[in-house]
Design a protein around this motif. Structure first.
Motif, PDB file in Angstrom:
ATOM      1  N   LEU A   1       0.841  -1.201   0.000  1.00 25.38           N
ATOM      2  CA  LEU A   1       0.000   0.000   0.000  1.00 25.38           C
ATOM      3  C   LEU A   1       0.878   1.254   0.000  1.00 25.38           C
ATOM      4  CD1 LEU A   1      -2.956  -0.761   2.448  1.00 25.38           C
ATOM      5  CD2 LEU A   1      -2.756  -1.182   0.026  1.00 25.38           C
ATOM      6  N   ILE A   2       1.962   1.232   0.759  1.00 22.66           N
ATOM      7  CA  ILE A   2       2.879   2.376   0.755  1.00 22.66           C
ATOM      8  C   ILE A   2       3.387   2.621  -0.657  1.00 22.66           C
ATOM      9  CG2 ILE A   2       5.190   3.119   1.475  1.00 22.66           C
ATOM     10  CD1 ILE A   2       4.621   1.864   4.201  1.00 22.66           C
ATOM     11  N   LEU A   3       3.744   1.531  -1.339  1.00 28.07           N
ATOM     12  CA  LEU A   3       4.286   1.646  -2.697  1.00 28.07           C
ATOM     13  C   LEU A   3       3.300   2.362  -3.624  1.00 28.07           C
ATOM     14  CD1 LEU A   3       6.449   0.892  -4.786  1.00 28.07           C
ATOM     15  CD2 LEU A   3       5.254  -1.260  -5.120  1.00 28.07           C
ATOM     16  N   PHE A   4       2.008   2.091  -3.452  1.00 25.35           N
ATOM     17  CA  PHE A   4       1.029   2.709  -4.345  1.00 25.35           C
ATOM     18  C   PHE A   4       0.461   4.010  -3.812  1.00 25.35           C
ATOM     19  CE2 PHE A   4       0.846  -1.748  -5.817  1.00 25.35           C
ATOM     20  CZ  PHE A   4       1.136  -1.521  -7.153  1.00 25.35           C
ATOM     21  N   ALA A   5       0.477   4.211  -2.515  1.00 18.38           N
ATOM     22  CA  ALA A   5      -0.192   5.382  -1.942  1.00 18.38           C
ATOM     23  C   ALA A   5       0.736   6.589  -1.838  1.00 18.38           C
ATOM     24  CB  ALA A   5      -0.754   5.051  -0.564  1.00 18.38           C
ATOM     25  N   PHE A   6       2.021   6.360  -1.588  1.00 22.61           N
ATOM     26  CA  PHE A   6       2.885   7.520  -1.378  1.00 22.61           C
ATOM     27  C   PHE A   6       3.191   8.308  -2.656  1.00 22.61           C
ATOM     28  CE2 PHE A   6       4.236   8.454   2.992  1.00 22.61           C
ATOM     29  CZ  PHE A   6       3.433   7.542   3.635  1.00 22.61           C
ATOM     30  N   PRO A   7       3.347   7.657  -3.812  1.00 16.08           N
ATOM     31  CA  PRO A   7       3.576   8.479  -5.012  1.00 16.08           C
ATOM     32  C   PRO A   7       2.482   9.517  -5.285  1.00 16.08           C
ATOM     33  CG  PRO A   7       4.301   6.255  -5.414  1.00 16.08           C
ATOM     34  CD  PRO A   7       3.610   6.236  -4.084  1.00 16.08           C
ATOM     35  N   PRO A   8       1.177   9.197  -5.192  1.00 17.18           N
ATOM     36  CA  PRO A   8       0.191  10.278  -5.365  1.00 17.18           C
ATOM     37  C   PRO A   8       0.392  11.423  -4.375  1.00 17.18           C
ATOM     38  CG  PRO A   8      -0.901   8.149  -5.271  1.00 17.18           C
ATOM     39  CD  PRO A   8       0.537   7.892  -5.013  1.00 17.18           C
ATOM     40  N   LEU A   9       0.760  11.102  -3.151  1.00 19.51           N
ATOM     41  CA  LEU A   9       1.023  12.164  -2.177  1.00 19.51           C
ATOM     42  C   LEU A   9       2.218  12.998  -2.627  1.00 19.51           C
ATOM     43  CD1 LEU A   9       0.516  13.458   0.657  1.00 19.51           C
ATOM     44  CD2 LEU A   9       2.297  11.932   1.510  1.00 19.51           C
ATOM     45  N   THR A  10       3.260  12.304  -3.077  1.00 21.95           N
ATOM     46  CA  THR A  10       4.456  13.006  -3.558  1.00 21.95           C
ATOM     47  C   THR A  10       4.084  13.984  -4.668  1.00 21.95           C
ATOM     48  OG1 THR A  10       5.713  11.028  -3.064  1.00 21.95           O
ATOM     49  CG2 THR A  10       6.765  12.643  -4.480  1.00 21.95           C
ATOM     50  N   VAL A  11       3.249  13.518  -5.607  1.00 22.57           N
ATOM     51  CA  VAL A  11       2.827  14.376  -6.708  1.00 22.57           C
ATOM     52  C   VAL A  11       2.045  15.571  -6.172  1.00 22.57           C
ATOM     53  CG1 VAL A  11       1.348  14.512  -8.751  1.00 22.57           C
ATOM     54  CG2 VAL A  11       2.830  12.531  -8.411  1.00 22.57           C
ATOM     55  N   GLY A  12       1.097  15.294  -5.297  1.00 25.71           N
ATOM     56  CA  GLY A  12       0.297  16.381  -4.734  1.00 25.71           C
ATOM     57  C   GLY A  12       1.169  17.402  -4.021  1.00 25.71           C
ATOM     58  N   LEU A  13       2.099  16.919  -3.211  1.00 25.70           N
ATOM     59  CA  LEU A  13       2.978  17.828  -2.473  1.00 25.70           C
ATOM     60  C   LEU A  13       3.836  18.631  -3.431  1.00 25.70           C
ATOM     61  CD1 LEU A  13       4.152  15.520   0.471  1.00 25.70           C
ATOM     62  CD2 LEU A  13       2.644  17.500   0.639  1.00 25.70           C
ATOM     63  N   PHE A  14       4.270  17.974  -4.515  1.00 25.74           N
ATOM     64  CA  PHE A  14       5.114  18.675  -5.475  1.00 25.74           C
ATOM     65  C   PHE A  14       4.326  19.801  -6.154  1.00 25.74           C
ATOM     66  CE2 PHE A  14       7.049  19.310  -9.636  1.00 25.74           C
ATOM     67  CZ  PHE A  14       8.334  19.626  -9.233  1.00 25.74           C
ATOM     68  N   LEU A  15       3.097  19.503  -6.543  1.00 28.37           N
ATOM     69  CA  LEU A  15       2.272  20.542  -7.183  1.00 28.37           C
ATOM     70  C   LEU A  15       2.029  21.691  -6.209  1.00 28.37           C
ATOM     71  CD1 LEU A  15      -0.343  18.411  -9.167  1.00 28.37           C
ATOM     72  CD2 LEU A  15       1.856  19.301  -9.917  1.00 28.37           C
ATOM     73  N   MET A  16       1.775  21.342  -4.958  1.00 28.83           N
ATOM     74  CA  MET A  16       1.564  22.393  -3.957  1.00 28.83           C
ATOM     75  C   MET A  16       2.844  23.206  -3.772  1.00 28.83           C
ATOM     76  SD  MET A  16      -0.475  23.273  -0.949  1.00 28.83           S
ATOM     77  CE  MET A  16      -1.558  21.922  -0.871  1.00 28.83           C
ATOM     78  N   LEU A  17       3.972  22.511  -3.825  1.00 30.60           N
ATOM     79  CA  LEU A  17       5.262  23.192  -3.677  1.00 30.60           C
ATOM     80  C   LEU A  17       5.451  24.234  -4.772  1.00 30.60           C
ATOM     81  CD1 LEU A  17       8.151  23.138  -2.287  1.00 30.60           C
ATOM     82  CD2 LEU A  17       8.808  21.613  -4.135  1.00 30.60           C
ATOM     83  N   VAL A  18       5.201  23.858  -6.020  1.00 29.96           N
ATOM     84  CA  VAL A  18       5.422  24.841  -7.080  1.00 29.96           C
ATOM     85  C   VAL A  18       4.343  25.918  -7.062  1.00 29.96           C
ATOM     86  CG1 VAL A  18       6.926  23.589  -8.651  1.00 29.96           C
ATOM     87  CG2 VAL A  18       4.478  23.227  -8.781  1.00 29.96           C
ATOM     88  N   ASP A  19       3.132  25.558  -6.611  1.00 32.88           N
ATOM     89  CA  ASP A  19       2.116  26.601  -6.443  1.00 32.88           C
ATOM     90  C   ASP A  19       2.606  27.662  -5.469  1.00 32.88           C
ATOM     91  OD1 ASP A  19       0.247  25.714  -8.206  1.00 32.88           O
ATOM     92  OD2 ASP A  19      -1.360  25.440  -6.743  1.00 32.88           O
ATOM     93  N   ARG A  20       3.221  27.207  -4.393  1.00 32.72           N
ATOM     94  CA  ARG A  20       3.638  28.174  -3.366  1.00 32.72           C
ATOM     95  C   ARG A  20       4.999  28.786  -3.664  1.00 32.72           C
ATOM     96  NH1 ARG A  20       0.982  28.766   1.677  1.00 32.72           N
ATOM     97  NH2 ARG A  20       2.998  29.419   2.481  1.00 32.72           N
ATOM     98  N   MET A  21       5.868  27.993  -4.258  1.00 33.88           N
ATOM     99  CA  MET A  21       7.239  28.463  -4.440  1.00 33.88           C
ATOM    100  C   MET A  21       7.359  29.376  -5.651  1.00 33.88           C
ATOM    101  SD  MET A  21      10.449  25.905  -4.391  1.00 33.88           S
ATOM    102  CE  MET A  21      12.028  26.411  -5.007  1.00 33.88           C
ATOM    103  N   PHE A  22       6.603  29.057  -6.727  1.00 33.88           N
ATOM    104  CA  PHE A  22       6.730  29.837  -7.952  1.00 33.88           C
ATOM    105  C   PHE A  22       5.408  30.446  -8.394  1.00 33.88           C
ATOM    106  CE2 PHE A  22      10.082  26.538  -8.492  1.00 33.88           C
ATOM    107  CZ  PHE A  22      11.149  27.393  -8.270  1.00 33.88           C
ATOM    108  N   GLY A  23       4.376  30.350  -7.556  1.00 38.25           N
ATOM    109  CA  GLY A  23       3.094  30.894  -7.949  1.00 38.25           C
ATOM    110  C   GLY A  23       2.471  30.187  -9.143  1.00 38.25           C
ATOM    111  N   ALA A  24       2.729  28.903  -9.304  1.00 39.52           N
ATOM    112  CA  ALA A  24       1.987  28.128 -10.313  1.00 39.52           C
ATOM    113  C   ALA A  24       0.538  28.020  -9.837  1.00 39.52           C
ATOM    114  CB  ALA A  24       2.592  26.739 -10.473  1.00 39.52           C
ATOM    115  N   ASN A  25      -0.359  27.549 -10.669  1.00 37.21           N
ATOM    116  CA  ASN A  25      -1.773  27.605 -10.289  1.00 37.21           C
ATOM    117  C   ASN A  25      -2.501  26.280 -10.462  1.00 37.21           C
ATOM    118  OD1 ASN A  25      -1.983  30.431  -9.528  1.00 37.21           O
ATOM    119  ND2 ASN A  25      -1.432  30.811 -11.659  1.00 37.21           N
TER     120      ASN A  25
END
Ligand code: HEM
Ligand SMILES: [Cu+2]
Length: 646
Positions: free
Chosen positions: A202-226
């Motif tokens: 479950l970790i193998l399949f569940a953590f990558p979506p979180l990683t993606v979500g966190l990454f998108l949030m990171l660029v939203d906040r870090m570079f003002g992506a939307n």
């Protein structure tokens, strides 16, 4: 490495833990770090409960409450429950399957250090301008607008820590699939190993979506992506999907190993084979699978539409079937057994009704129309704490008592353990039972205070008293741990007398290589089988005594993790971010921000290159040395009560 009786200096011991790749020591690191964060998150819970002790209390401010709430939930799930379960997986799984270590000992250490430094990073937020405050789910509609750097700490800290969890999960999958002793077929694997395997998957399949979500949030906040910004064409619901595709399985990532621990504890103290072994395996896999299919039950009220809601509602309810199977199997294992009520068994007996109560309220909310009423009320808070505390924390406490003899060659005090159990257990029900009714009476969750005379005063007060009792329980448990350090070493095998699986066949203290020869597994409950047949050695071996190959210690996992830790500061203070531009968060000069990222990632990549280019083939413990160590250990064990202090 060599002889046991040697006592190392303090500095040498610290160095040993910083560089260790031994699963038994990494287990201790996870246990210590997990306990630390459990205590911090517990204090946060107590602060919240004191704030809610009576109406219009001003113990903490509304903003502070949001931080406490967010850090409590985030810390408990990611930085306390997960690492504490990893502690037991590390300590026990290799022994249960007759292995010398996990498949990738170096990665095991890397997983720990990434988790730990990510966790430290997240907690530095308290001192660097404020902790995250948008709830553990950090919904984008709130978090994108959170001023300051709190959310950046959340995003970056969880990214680092999550990478550690993912690495460890993969390691356990490979370990369990490839490193089982001869004869240990899948259908002879102990239930804790099984649940660890499914949970790691479950970790193998569940953590990558979180990683993606966190990454998108990171660029939203870090570079003002939307990505999530609806005024700019983004979609905030996407965050919710990504988060819950991770977040719902996360609950099962935690609860399955807890089920596994109880499936080990109950047969030992009922002195019976686990009832319905194969159905338990089947139920574990089914729960793991269904756990992925139901995430949108967290989103019934976001407007997915009636059809989607209906499908997710029905899918959610089906999880009750395999879970119910498990509960009946535990009861039927106890039924007619000759039961010994030890501390671990007490936790198991307390777990069954508590967890069932949490499960029943879960099925209630699975009905979408009812969830429209209940969601975001205290009913939810009651429900998930019944599952998480009643299911997972009881498993952790029970397992600590159960496995302490193997992990530390010491036992925890039974009398103190019984007292701790009752204080904690009564405190737990006092805290959370009445919250169901607070919810039904309309008290919303995530509020920092309430008005008097709405009928909520008394129940809130009782709830806070219960929480204080749980705090006392935890203090008693820690006291028990401290006392055990001073207690006599056990120097024996099968501490409870009725051990069934391989880990009980080993004599403590364990040598660093675990089994001197790989055991041969002759059936389910292998140690029990050998005891029945009068085998004094406790196992038959699959190979003659030979050289043992062991991995070298390494400081590189720690250095790699420190690199990511440094780089995270560069990203945190990005001057291009939405918050920095709006002047609601500090930033540093572009040169410093980029500089930190380059230096940090440079350290990480540099140590990766070092690791790749430098051959590290480990070393061999030669037969003569193994014999000498075994002789030393035998002497040490025979010296018994007075024997040293290892
Ligand atoms: C042991 C005693 C515990 C107490 C007294 C306690 C208390 C609380 C309180 C007062 C809240 C805020 C409720 C609200 O206003 O919505 C809360 C939320 C939460 N708790 Fe606990 N808790 C405990 C244990 C745990 C454990 C062991 C976990 C997980 C492993 C956990 C996970 C959470 C989560 C995820 C939230 C929601 C946070 C959010 O809404 O962002 N709690 N808890
Ligand atoms: Cu869910």
């Amino acid at each position: 490495m060599s002889s046991v009786a040697q006592k190392k200096g303090f500095g040498a011991q610290v160095w040993d833990y910083l560089t260790t790749v031994d699963h038994k020591k990494i287990a201790i690191l996870y246990l210590a770090a997990g306990t630390l964060f459990f205590a911090i998150a517990g204090l946060e819970a107590l602060f919240m409960r004191f704030q809610l002790l009576f109406p219009e209390n001003t113990f903490v401010s509304a903003g502070m409450f949001n931080q406490l709430l967010t850090m409590h939930g985030t810390t408990m799930l990611f930085l306390a429950a997960t690492p504490l379960l990893f502690a037991f997986m590390n300590a026990i799984v290799p022994l249960q399957i007759g292995a010398r270590d996990v498949a990738f000992p170096f990665l095991n250490a890397l997983g720990f250090w990434l988790f730990f430094l990510g966790a430290v990073f997240l907690h530095l937020s308290f001192f660097l301008g404020g902790a995250p405050d948008a709830g553990w789910t950090s919904y984008a509609s709130l978090s994108l607008y959170s001023p300051g750097h709190g959310i950046d700490f959340y995003v970056l800290g969880l990214q680092i820590s999550g990478a550690g969890t993912l690495i460890s999960g993969i390691n356990f999958i490979v370990t369990i699939i490839t490193m089982r002793a001869p004869g240990m077929t899948f259908m002879r694997m102990p239930l804790f190993t099984w649940t660890s395997l499914v949970s790691s998957t479950l970790i193998l399949f569940a953590f990558p979506p979180l990683t993606v979500g966190l990454f998108l949030m990171l660029v939203d906040r870090m570079f003002g992506a939307n990505f999530f910004e609806h005024t700019m064409g983004g979609n905030t619901i996407i965050w919710e999907h990504l988060f819950w595709i991770f977040g719902h399985p996360e609950v099962y990532i935690l609860v399955l190993p807890a089920f596994g621990l109880f499936s080990e504890i109950i047969p030992v103290f009922a002195r019976k084979r686990l009832f319905g072994y194969s159905s338990m395996v089947f139920a574990t896999i089914l729960i793991g699978f269904l756990g992925f299919m139901v995430w949108a039950h967290h989103m019934f009220t976001t407007g997915l539409g009636a059809t989607a809601n209906a499908i997710f509602a029905v899918a959610t309810m089906t999880i009750a079937v395999p879970t119910g199977m498990k509960v009946f199997n535990w009861i039927l294992t106890i039924w007619g057994g000759s039961i010994k009520v030890t501390v671990p068994m007490l936790y198991a007996l307390g777990f069954i009704p508590s967890f069932v109560a949490g499960g029943v309220t879960g099925v209630m909310q699975a009905a979408a129309p009812l969830d429209y009423q209940l969601h975001d009320s205290y009913f939810i808070v009651a429900h998930f704490h019944y599952v998480i505390v009643g299911g997972i924390v009881t498993a952790l406490f029970g397992a600590a008592h159960f496995y302490w003899p193997i992990m530390f060659n010491r036992a925890l005090n039974e009398k103190l353990g019984v007292l701790t159990f009752w204080i904690f257990f009564i405190g737990f029900h006092l805290t959370f039972f009445l919250q169901h009714f607070l919810g039904l009476m309309g008290m919303p969750r995530r509020v920092f205070t309430y008005m008097p005379d709405q009928g909520w005063d008394l129940f809130n007060m009782i709830s806070t008293i219960g929480a204080a009792m749980m705090g006392v329980g935890v203090i008693l448990l820690v006291l028990n741990v401290l006392l055990s350090i001073k207690s006599e070493p056990l120097n024996r095998r099968d501490y409870w007398g009725d051990g069934r699986s391989l880990e009980w066949a080993l004599e403590t203290p364990l040598p660093f290589y675990n089994f001197k020869q790989t055991p041969l597994v002759r059936g389910y409950d292998p140690y029990w089988i050998e005891k029945q047949e009068g085998n004094k050695e406790g196992m038959v071996y699959a190979e003659p005594l030979g050289d043992i190959h062991m991995p070298n210690n390494s400081i590189l996992p720690l250095i790699m993790s420190i690199g990511t830790f440094i780089a995270a500061f560069g990203a945190l203070y990005s001057p291009w971010g939405k918050q920095a531009l709006a002047g609601t968060a500090e930033s540093v000069s572009p040169a410093l921000s980029v500089g930190l990222i380059v230096v940090g990632l440079g350290i990480t990549v540099g140590s990766m290159i070092t690791r790749s280019l430098k051959d590290d083939l480990g070393y061999h413990v030669h037969v003569a040395e193994v014999e000498a160590i075994e002789k030393d250990l035998a002497q040490f064990r025979a010296a018994g009560k007075k024997g040293g202090n290892n």
